[in-house]
Every structure is written in structure tokens, then in C-alpha cells.
Design an enzyme around this catalytic site. Structure first.
Site, short mmCIF file in Angstrom:
data_model
loop_
_atom_site.label_atom_id
_atom_site.label_comp_id
_atom_site.label_asym_id
_atom_site.label_seq_id
_atom_site.Cartn_x
_atom_site.Cartn_y
_atom_site.Cartn_z
N ASP A 1 0.73 -1.29 0.16
CA ASP A 1 0.16 0.20 -0.03
C ASP A 1 0.88 1.34 0.13
O ASP A 1 0.71 2.17 -0.52
CB ASP A 1 -1.12 -0.06 1.17
CG ASP A 1 -2.06 1.04 1.19
OD1 ASP A 1 -2.27 1.80 0.12
OD2 ASP A 1 -3.20 1.00 1.85
N HIS B 1 -7.72 -1.10 8.99
CA HIS B 1 -6.77 -0.56 7.99
C HIS B 1 -7.05 0.94 7.61
O HIS B 1 -8.07 1.30 7.05
CB HIS B 1 -6.86 -1.31 6.59
CG HIS B 1 -5.72 -0.94 5.47
ND1 HIS B 1 -4.60 -1.55 5.37
CD2 HIS B 1 -5.96 0.39 4.79
CE1 HIS B 1 -4.06 -0.94 4.15
NE2 HIS B 1 -4.92 0.36 3.91
N HIS C 1 -6.37 5.08 7.14
CA HIS C 1 -5.54 6.30 6.35
C HIS C 1 -5.78 7.35 7.09
O HIS C 1 -6.62 7.41 7.97
CB HIS C 1 -6.23 6.32 4.93
CG HIS C 1 -5.55 5.41 4.03
ND1 HIS C 1 -4.61 5.24 3.15
CD2 HIS C 1 -6.05 3.97 3.94
CE1 HIS C 1 -4.51 3.99 2.32
NE2 HIS C 1 -5.28 3.36 3.07
N CYS D 1 -4.67 4.43 -2.14
CA CYS D 1 -5.46 3.59 -3.25
C CYS D 1 -5.45 4.41 -4.61
O CYS D 1 -5.88 5.43 -4.60
CB CYS D 1 -6.69 3.07 -2.80
SG CYS D 1 -7.50 2.34 -4.37
N ASN E 1 -1.42 6.25 4.75
CA ASN E 1 -2.05 5.35 5.87
C ASN E 1 -1.49 6.07 7.25
O ASN E 1 -0.55 6.70 7.25
CB ASN E 1 -1.13 3.95 5.73
CG ASN E 1 -1.69 3.34 4.42
OD1 ASN E 1 -2.36 2.30 4.53
ND2 ASN E 1 -0.96 3.67 3.30
#
Length: 305
Positions: free
Chosen positions: A17, A208, A210, A241, A250
Site C-alpha cells: 500500500d 486498515h 488512512h 489507493c 496510511n
């Protein structure tokens, strides 16, 4: 409800990522070196690539090479992402031991990210899961846009729970809820975690997160207060993304570890080694990183726990 875990498992996602949104393509040998350094820091779970179309995400074109170089002798869980049957077949051929499915909870992001609506994407995961199970590969899953979609707006918690039901049936041992564009708030996190848990009280959940709007650690704290003990993070806070407009970095692994250790929650990671690897990462990508600790190089680190 407050049920903080004593220990948290962090999956380091910087090699997947983190790098997938970088304009520079980091050489394969450097990715492998960074992976070993991250393991030196105490990480036992890493995302190392994605079996996706290399013309859409050229930064992940060397996933096979990275994975096959790291597998021999490694006790770490080396996750690779899979969206469909083709990805599953590539993962098995590369000798993958740990794979993550990715499905969006929202229609708009699913079509942008996977080229299919949610139902069709889930059907593809079912096909992939059969291949992976037959090869003895362990699977987890990530639900993208679990809180807010850049195309459709807020995601209903009941929809996230429904997608989680399908992924659990496909064999995912842990399901990670992703704030793909970093636009969630702690109330949304608590509501969605509660909704999934109501339907699946025995399911292991992860987050997960950000940090687009600076809410990443606040959202992590909300999840921690509900006993969530699995978190993805990217060293230095880089990533995002490529198919979600407005997505930014992130939460930083270094920032998350700092928070957890200050609160007495164990991670098994060494902050000083993480800081050294963070400096090496900045050289590899050719620009300063975005985590809070990367802005304060001389900040004292609490001892590893």
C-alpha cells in the site's frame, strides 16, 4: 465499552500500500532489503505485494520476485493481495503461504478498483478462495471503503457486515475494515465494528486506516477501546489507493507504535530500528515521509514492549 488489548499485531503494508502510489518504482532488490530490515525491527506480518494487473499498478509488477526471495527461511507472515482467480493462481505458483482478499463494500469503489460490482467481486473471491484452500494457503481479507466511499459517500454498517459474512464463508481468518480515503471518524468506527460483531461475535477484526484528515490515530483508539487487536500501518505514513480519488497516506507504523507503547500496549517492535528503516525508506522513495515522528527526528522513543 472499553476492552483494550494487552498486545496488538501490526501488519506492515509499506511494501504494498505504501509503494503503490509512489511515482518512483523502487527496485526489487531494495524492496527485499527493506523487508528484511522491517523483520529485524520485530515485524511478524508484512504485505509484500499484490497479484494484480501490472499495467494498472506497475509498482507491484515484481510481486512474484519479492515473495519468492523472502519466503525461504522466513517465519514472518508475508501477505500478498488477490482479487480474483488469476491472482490466486499466480499466488499459488509463487509459493504464497498467506494471501489477503480485497473487496469493496461500496459499488462505486468496487467498479473503479476491481472493475466489477460488489456481488461480482465477491463471486470472484469465492473462485479464488477455492484455489487457495486447495493449495493450503492461509487467507485473510480486507473490506475497502468500509466507512466512506469517494463515489457513493458513507457506507452503511449493515452492508459491511453483509460483505464480511461472504468473506468469512470464503475462509478469511481475520477481516480488516479499511478507511480507504481516511474520511471516517471514531463514531463510525465504533458503529461499524459493533455491526460486524453483532452478526459475527467470534470473528477476528482488524483496521486498515488512512490519515487523510488527521483522524487515523483517533480511529485506531476507538477500535482499540473495543478490543480490536489487528492493525495495518505503513512506515512513515506513505501510501494510498490509486483508484480512490482523494486518498492519502496510511497511519504511520512509527506513530502507531509510539501511541501503543506510551499506553502500555505491547507490539514486539523496536522503535529505534523502525526509525532507522524509516530513514532508509525516505532515501528509497526520494522524498520526506509524512508520519508525525518522521517530522521530529530527535523525538525520544519509549522502550520497546
Amino acid at each position: 465499552m472499553t476492552d483494550f488489548p494487552d498486545r496488538v499485531t501490526i501488519t506492515e503494508v509499506v511494501l504494498r500500500d505504501g509503494l503503490q502510489l509512489e511515482p518512483v518504482i523502487v527496485p526489487t532488490a531494495e524492496k527485499i532489503r527493506l523487508a528484511h530490515r522491517l523483520i529485524d525491527a520485530g515485524l511478524t506480518s508484512l504485505e509484500v505485494g499484490a497479484f494484480v494487473n501490472p499495467t494498472r499498478v506497475p509498482q507491484m509488477a515484481d510481486t512474484e520476485e519479492v515473495l519468492t526471495a523472502l519466503l525461504p527461511g522466513s517465519a514472518a507472515m508475508l501477505h500478498t493481495l488477490v482479487f480474483n482467480r488469476t491472482g490466486a493462481e499466480r499466488a499459488v505458483a509463487a509459493g504464497a503461504r498467506d494471501v489477503r482478499f480485497v473487496v469493496s463494500a461500496s459499488e462505486g469503489h468496487s467498479k473503479a478498483n476491481a472493475g466489477a460490482g460488489v456481488e461480482q467481486a465477491l463471486d470472484r473471491i469465492d473462485e479464488a478462495a477455492e484455489i487457495l484452500a486447495g493449495a493450503g494457503v492461509r487467507t485473510q481479507a480486507t473490506i475497502a471503503t468500509a466507512f466512506v466511499c469517494p463515489f457513493d459517500g458513507p457506507t452503511a454498517p449493515q452492508q459491511v457486515a453483509r460483505v464480511a459474512t461472504r468473506l468469512k464463508a470464503a475462509g478469511a481468518a481475520v477481516i480488516h475494515l479499511a478507511d480507504t480515503i481516511g474520511n471516517a471518524n471514531p463514531s463510525q468506527v465504533r458503529e461499524t465494528v459493533a455491526s460486524v460483531r453483532e452478526r459475527h461475535p467470534d470473528l477476528e477484526l482488524g483496521l486498515h486506516l488512512h490519515d487523510t484528515y488527521g483522524m487515523g490515530l483517533a480511529n485506531a483508539w476507538a477500535a482499540l477501546s473495543m478490543g480490536v487487536a489487528h492493525f495495518d500501518a505503513s512506515l512513515g505514513g506513505i501510501g494510498g489507493c490509486p483508484f480512490a480519488p482523494g486518498a492519502a497516506g496510511n497511519i504511520g507504523t512509527d506513530d502507531l507504535v509510539h501511541l501503543l507503547h506510551r499506553e502500555g500496549i505491547s507490539t514486539g517492535l523496536d522503535p529505534e530500528t523502525l526509525a532507522a528503516v524509516r530513514d532508509e525508506l525516505a532515501i528509497a522513495v526520494g522524498h520526506p515521509l509524512s508520519s508525525s515522528l518522521s517530522q521530529v527526528p530527535a523525538a525520544p522513543a519509549p522502550p520497546a514492549r
